[in-house]
Design a protein around this motif. Structure first.
Motif, PDB file in Angstrom:
ATOM      1  N   MET A 119       0.908  -1.129   0.148  1.00 30.86           N
ATOM      2  CA  MET A 119      -0.023  -0.110   0.187  1.00 30.86           C
ATOM      3  C   MET A 119       0.808   1.153  -0.059  1.00 30.86           C
ATOM      4  SD  MET A 119      -3.140   0.724   2.495  1.00 30.86           S
ATOM      5  CE  MET A 119      -3.736   2.482   2.417  1.00 30.86           C
ATOM      6  N   ILE A 120       0.531   2.437  -0.842  1.00 33.78           N
ATOM      7  CA  ILE A 120       1.270   3.442  -0.827  1.00 33.78           C
ATOM      8  C   ILE A 120       1.034   4.406   0.190  1.00 33.78           C
ATOM      9  CG2 ILE A 120       1.640   5.429  -2.172  1.00 33.78           C
ATOM     10  CD1 ILE A 120       1.126   3.837  -4.685  1.00 33.78           C
ATOM     11  N   PRO A 121       1.938   4.915   1.115  1.00 34.96           N
ATOM     12  CA  PRO A 121       1.656   5.797   2.162  1.00 34.96           C
ATOM     13  C   PRO A 121       1.246   7.027   1.643  1.00 34.96           C
ATOM     14  CG  PRO A 121       3.956   5.406   1.922  1.00 34.96           C
ATOM     15  CD  PRO A 121       3.362   4.677   0.880  1.00 34.96           C
ATOM     16  N   TRP A 122       0.778   7.812   2.463  1.00 30.79           N
ATOM     17  CA  TRP A 122       0.116   9.383   2.077  1.00 30.79           C
ATOM     18  C   TRP A 122       1.226   9.940   1.464  1.00 30.79           C
ATOM     19  CZ3 TRP A 122       2.108  13.671   4.120  1.00 30.79           C
ATOM     20  CH2 TRP A 122       2.698  13.513   5.088  1.00 30.79           C
ATOM     21  N   GLY A 144       3.497   9.337  -0.145  1.00 30.57           N
ATOM     22  CA  GLY A 144       3.772   8.663  -1.766  1.00 30.57           C
ATOM     23  C   GLY A 144       2.705   9.308  -2.647  1.00 30.57           C
ATOM     24  N   TRP A 145       1.500   9.321  -2.101  1.00 30.71           N
ATOM     25  CA  TRP A 145       0.338  10.020  -3.048  1.00 30.71           C
ATOM     26  C   TRP A 145       0.537  11.319  -3.053  1.00 30.71           C
ATOM     27  CZ3 TRP A 145      -2.548   7.200  -5.857  1.00 30.71           C
ATOM     28  CH2 TRP A 145      -2.760   5.810  -5.356  1.00 30.71           C
ATOM     29  N   PHE A 194       7.055   1.661  -3.853  1.00 30.28           N
ATOM     30  CA  PHE A 194       6.035   1.600  -2.881  1.00 30.28           C
ATOM     31  C   PHE A 194       5.217   0.439  -2.844  1.00 30.28           C
ATOM     32  CE2 PHE A 194       6.606   6.517  -2.416  1.00 30.28           C
ATOM     33  CZ  PHE A 194       7.111   6.457  -1.268  1.00 30.28           C
ATOM     34  N   ARG A 195       4.999  -0.260  -3.866  1.00 29.09           N
ATOM     35  CA  ARG A 195       4.098  -1.442  -3.877  1.00 29.09           C
ATOM     36  C   ARG A 195       5.120  -2.780  -3.508  1.00 29.09           C
ATOM     37  NH1 ARG A 195      -0.029  -2.166  -8.260  1.00 29.09           N
ATOM     38  NH2 ARG A 195      -0.727  -3.762  -6.619  1.00 29.09           N
TER      39      ARG A 195
END
Length: 120
Positions: A1-4, A6-7, A52-53
């Motif tokens: 899961m991509i952390p915040w 990363g988004w 990130f994945r």
């Protein structure tokens, strides 16, 4: 899961890519070259997603990353020359430099995704 964060970085990359496309088209530069630069930023964004994945990347992605880096290096050099020709003030030059430096973490993350894919 991509952390915040990363988004947030992916959104920032998208904004830089889209603004670069808009500025290139407004300046009258060639459309295919401007679209290629946007695609180069998309490849970098995909490298961030792969990193990130924790998914490995293929040799095809490695080639795309290499070509993307070459396109973006050419753009950074052209932007620096244009900033010098326009005699931008310090804030303008810093903005041009930050725009180019913003891509470096994405390049590193894409390279690490390739490295993870090679089993290293």
């Amino acid at each position: 899961m991509i952390p915040w964060f990363g988004w947030v970085y992916l959104v920032l990359l998208a904004l830089v890519g889209l603004s670069g496309l808009a500025l290139s088209l407004r300046a009258g530069q060639s459309k295919p070259f401007a679209i290629a630069r946007l695609a180069a930023v998309a490849v970098l964004a995909w490298g961030v997603v792969l990193y990130f994945r924790d998914a490995g990347a293929s040799v095809l992605f490695a080639g795309a990353l290499f070509v993307s880096v070459l396109l973006l290096v050419q753009k950074s050099v052209a932007d620096a020359r244009q900033a010098q020709d326009l005699q931008l003030d310090r804030a303008g030059r810093v903005g041009v430099a930050i725009n180019g430096l913003l891509m470096l973490p994405a390049i590193a993350m894409g390279a690490l995704a390739i490295w993870a894919g090679r089993g290293a």
